[in-house]
Design an enzyme around this catalytic site. Structure first.
Site, PDB file in Angstrom:
ATOM      1  CG  ASP A 199      27.218  -3.338  -6.841  1.00 54.90           C
ATOM      2  OD1 ASP A 199      26.021  -3.587  -6.622  1.00 54.90           O
ATOM      3  OD2 ASP A 199      27.595  -2.310  -7.437  1.00 54.90           O
ATOM      4  CG  ASP A 259      29.219   1.434  -7.757  1.00 53.29           C
ATOM      5  OD1 ASP A 259      28.620   0.346  -7.619  1.00 53.29           O
ATOM      6  OD2 ASP A 259      28.625   2.520  -7.861  1.00 53.29           O
ATOM      7  CG  ASP A 303      22.999  -1.959 -11.371  1.00 51.98           C
ATOM      8  OD1 ASP A 303      23.113  -2.409 -12.531  1.00 51.98           O
ATOM      9  OD2 ASP A 303      21.972  -2.097 -10.681  1.00 51.98           O
TER      10      ASP A 303
END
Length: 228
Positions: A8, A179, A10
């Site tokens: 990922d 996250d 961000d």
């Protein structure tokens, strides 16, 4: 043995929360508004709510982008065009590429030993500008951005498209690192690959979505991959 590592972007490699705060304040100040802490917090809540609805396919990307500032301004009785502020905000956000601690180090360590891929929910123009300016692009075999694919994490369709673009891909040799429990971890589960939750802000209560592995620092990832 792990061969494919899907990252990922961000709040995994780039600190989106820090960049978002800068872009939000900068955009509003250009329209004569100095945001206070209450306004910033409420924007985060509205934005998070709309993104979750997008992940559930209840709304589309255009609706998310067109509504978030309008909803905020209505609550705070601010007489501004939410669409115009949104355009300014997106430009300011595209300029932000603050690294998460250890991001470059772990990419340098893994590069060449694993096939690295980027899987991001985001706007094409914003993400591509940030990837270019940060220098992250060189580490990845391919970069997959949801707006380009026409599907969002955690949908199976997003991952089906990604997997179809990776030559010789095997699900049993792949892991996603991210996250977000709702998009990265749930998405990895939906796609039938291993999942690693990057809990950079500390311990998390895992209820509905339980990752296969958890790291609290990106520096832990290399040792984890070697064990798998």
């Amino acid at each position: 043995m792990i061969r494919y590592v899907l990252f990922d972007l961000d709040d995994t490699l780039l600190d989106f929360k820090a960049g978002e705060a800068i872009a939000f304040s900068s955009a509003l100040e250009k329209f004569g508004i100095t945001p206070n802490e209450q306004m910033v917090e409420r924007y985060h809540e509205i934005n998070s709510m709309l993104w979750k609805r997008l992940e559930l396919q209840e709304i589309g990307r255009e609706e998310l982008m067109s509504r978030r500032f309008g909803m905020l301004f209505q609550e705070f009785s601010i007489d501004l065009d939410g669409i115009e502020v949104e355009k300014c905000y997106e430009h300011e956000l595209s300029l932000q590429h603050i690294f998460m601690p250890g991001a470059l180090s772990i990419l340098e360590e893994l590069y060449g030993s694993y096939e690295l891929y980027m899987v991001s929910n985001g706007s094409t123009d914003i993400q591509n500008r940030r990837l270019d300016d940060s220098g992250l692009r060189r580490y990845f075999r391919s970069i997959f951005i949801s707006q380009e694919l026409g599907a969002e994490k955690p949908s199976a369709r997003f991952f089906d498209i990604v997997f179809s673009e990776i030559t010789g891909f095997r699900r049993d040799q792949a892991i996603i690192v991210g996250d977000s429990l709702s998009s990265d971890i749930r998405g990895g589960k939906n796609a039938g690959i291993l999942t690693c939750h990057f809990a950079s802000r500390g311990a998390v209560s895992y209820d509905e979505v339980v990752p296969d592995h958890v790291i609290y620092s990106l520096s832990e990832l290399s040792a984890l991959l070697k064990r798998l």
